[in-house]
Design an enzyme around this catalytic site. Sequence first.
Site, PDB file in Angstrom:
ATOM      1  N   GLU A   1       0.817  -1.219   0.000  1.00  0.00           N
ATOM      2  CA  GLU A   1       0.000   0.000   0.000  1.00  0.00           C
ATOM      3  C   GLU A   1       0.848   1.266   0.000  1.00  0.00           C
ATOM      4  O   GLU A   1       0.557   2.223  -0.714  1.00  0.00           O
ATOM      5  CB  GLU A   1      -0.944  -0.006   1.203  1.00  0.00           C
ATOM      6  CG  GLU A   1      -2.141  -0.914   1.070  1.00  0.00           C
ATOM      7  CD  GLU A   1      -1.821  -2.386   1.254  1.00  0.00           C
ATOM      8  OE1 GLU A   1      -2.691  -3.234   0.985  1.00  0.00           O
ATOM      9  OE2 GLU A   1      -0.671  -2.688   1.667  1.00  0.00           O
TER      10      GLU A   1
ATOM     11  N   HIS B   1     -10.349  -6.482   8.686  1.00  0.00           N
ATOM     12  CA  HIS B   1     -11.012  -6.073   7.450  1.00  0.00           C
ATOM     13  C   HIS B   1     -12.298  -5.298   7.715  1.00  0.00           C
ATOM     14  O   HIS B   1     -13.076  -5.069   6.788  1.00  0.00           O
ATOM     15  CB  HIS B   1     -11.367  -7.297   6.599  1.00  0.00           C
ATOM     16  CG  HIS B   1     -10.202  -8.111   6.151  1.00  0.00           C
ATOM     17  ND1 HIS B   1      -9.507  -8.930   7.006  1.00  0.00           N
ATOM     18  CD2 HIS B   1      -9.617  -8.239   4.935  1.00  0.00           C
ATOM     19  CE1 HIS B   1      -8.537  -9.542   6.332  1.00  0.00           C
ATOM     20  NE2 HIS B   1      -8.577  -9.140   5.079  1.00  0.00           N
TER      21      HIS B   1
END
Length: 334
Positions: free
Chosen positions: A70, A139
Amino acid sequence: MSTRRSSAGAPPPTTYREALREGLREAMHEDERVFLMGEDVGNYGGCFGVSLGLLEEFGPERVRDTPLSESGFVGAGIGAALGGMRPVVEIMTVNFSLLAMDQILNNAATLLHMSGGQLGVPVVIRMTTGAGRQLGAQHSHSLEGWYAHIPGIRVLAPATVDDARHMLAAALADPDPVLIFEHGSLYNAEGVLDGTIEAVDLDTAAVRRPGTDVSVITYGGSLPKAMAAADVLAGEGISAEVVDLRTLRPLDDATIMASVFRTHRAVIIDEAWRSGSLAAEISSRITEQAFYELDAPVERVCSAEVPIPYARQLEEAALPRVATIADAVRRTVS
């Protein structure tokens, strides 16, 4: 776009996912500088299916699969924006965006200021947020309030198919970095697109349901719950006005305060944790700007202060629910 047909010749329903895809497709057709990058956005069609078919339509130069890094690919997106492109960077979930927090805060949000206005960073970063899908704590959190704390960026939370369809174009036209938070529970939600909308105003909240007794203020995945709670309360003679924030930074104080001035009560629904939350910020602003209009203390309905559980019954218990929202309104009105 969906090819389904509805009865009586009405426009076909569109899912939130399809609306996002159409927004991306339109942006890429209209501006060759726009490209999409992120994990699995190409062959796989996006981790949540938003970019399905775009690789075949626009090719690998404009729909770019990235390594699982990321910080690396968000940094590449920032560099592309500095170079004159209009990148749309997809991060799988808000939890994983923490690996790119340095890039977002120390580069994207600050470069315009630190360069004396010479270096704009018109990057759009999309990510999924929220719980309710049994994906476990890593998540499922709602961290958009953290990003709403940062000067130099705009933070969006589309909750309807119309906003999902049209917010991207407005975000790409913004000279500053824009973060778009898509609640995972909304991807399959359906609605009929308003064909008269050509653009959306990113500076204003929306009153989704007018009311006179209490202002229910929320955003994103909590909007359907707030609307359902308002339906329940209407059967009891309680008129709840539902305000969809839409933009979390900057907050539209004018719409929030106008609603509180009408109803004299406020309940804030925020899927994030209560401590240090966006709900706390909104409550503080109401106290600062509309204290003498209040007929009751401001209520907040937030998630339990635990990592979001995996087990379905525990996850449901940890999140704001229609019943807990309705109970908070009843306390406020009584």
